[in-house]
Motif scaffolding. Structure first.
Motif, PDB file in Angstrom:
ATOM      1  N   SER A  70     -14.558  -8.628   4.493  1.00  8.48           N
ATOM      2  CA  SER A  70     -14.963  -7.469   5.281  1.00  8.48           C
ATOM      3  C   SER A  70     -14.611  -6.122   4.656  1.00  8.48           C
ATOM      4  O   SER A  70     -15.487  -5.293   4.446  1.00  8.48           O
ATOM      5  N   ASP A  71     -13.359  -5.882   4.378  1.00  7.61           N
ATOM      6  CA  ASP A  71     -12.969  -4.562   3.890  1.00  7.61           C
ATOM      7  C   ASP A  71     -12.319  -4.655   2.524  1.00  7.61           C
ATOM      8  O   ASP A  71     -11.119  -4.890   2.410  1.00  7.61           O
ATOM      9  N   ILE A  72     -13.106  -4.467   1.494  1.00  2.00           N
ATOM     10  CA  ILE A  72     -12.560  -4.452   0.143  1.00  2.00           C
ATOM     11  C   ILE A  72     -11.966  -3.067  -0.097  1.00  2.00           C
ATOM     12  O   ILE A  72     -12.662  -2.062   0.065  1.00  2.00           O
ATOM     13  N   PRO A  73     -10.681  -2.989  -0.453  1.00  2.00           N
ATOM     14  CA  PRO A  73     -10.065  -1.678  -0.683  1.00  2.00           C
ATOM     15  C   PRO A  73     -10.752  -0.915  -1.806  1.00  2.00           C
ATOM     16  O   PRO A  73     -11.311  -1.500  -2.729  1.00  2.00           O
ATOM     17  N   ARG A  74     -10.673   0.403  -1.719  1.00  2.00           N
ATOM     18  CA  ARG A  74     -11.323   1.285  -2.694  1.00  2.00           C
ATOM     19  C   ARG A  74     -10.843   1.005  -4.122  1.00  2.00           C
ATOM     20  O   ARG A  74     -11.609   1.051  -5.066  1.00  2.00           O
ATOM     21  N   GLY A  75      -9.566   0.682  -4.312  1.00  2.00           N
ATOM     22  CA  GLY A  75      -9.013   0.452  -5.644  1.00  2.00           C
ATOM     23  C   GLY A  75      -9.576  -0.769  -6.344  1.00  2.00           C
ATOM     24  O   GLY A  75      -9.596  -0.857  -7.568  1.00  2.00           O
TER      25      GLY A  75
END
Length: 173
Positions: A70-75
């Motif tokens: 669902s939420d892949i971190p920006r980094g």
């Protein structure tokens, strides 16, 4: 040149299918890498059954979301990103890390593995692990060692006895 909406939908569908068929997906940066080097990376990937894709990050995020990430971190998806899709856990990470040693512009930045989002540290640890085949070979070697020692131990008294009989016969004659 801008990509049409229909073409993006087609690419997205292919990405979704590739995500479904992969055990691990590793991401790498490739800023400053030329086309010939990326082609070489893809060629090496085919030998290892790793598919290398260079596509828009938004399409990667959409395909990942469809497949439970669902939420892949920006980094994890930063800069120009290539994705390596593998049928096993370690080959994609190993490929990008090894290629990064030869071509300094290619670097591991993150990955996805069995429903989990991996940061750079976890991906590097994964890249340093032995492959399944290497681990199985080591395990068989460990199992084989006591058997080999046992066989040598059984053979040793017989060969000693044979040498003793030969020495005795040579002494008598």
């Amino acid at each position: 040149m801008a990509t049409s909406k229909a073409k993006k939908e087609e690419i997205l569908q292919k990405l979704k299918d590739t995500f479904k068929g992969s055990k691990s997906i590793m991401f790498g940066q490739y800023i400053g890498t030329n086309v010939g080097q990326i082609t070489d990376l893809r060629r090496r990937g085919r030998k290892l059954n790793v598919k290398i894709t260079v596509t828009k990050k938004t399409l990667i995020k959409l395909a990942a979301k469809e497949n439970g990430y669902s939420d892949i971190p920006r980094g994890v998806l930063e800069g120009a990103v290539l994705a390596a899709f593998a049928q096993d856990e370690v080959s994609a990470a190993k490929l990008i890390k090894q290629f990064g040693k030869e071509v300094e512009t290619v670097k591991l930045i993150g990955g996805l593995l069995e429903g989990k989002i991996l940061d750079l540290k976890a991906v590097k640890e994964l890249a340093d692990m032995s492959s399944k085949e290497e681990l199985l070979a080591k395990f068989i070697g460990i199992l084989q060692s006591p058997l080999r020692s046992f066989a040598i131990g059984l053979n040793s008294p017989l060969s000693s006895f044979a040498r003793g009989v030969k020495a005795y016969s040579e002494k008598k004659s």
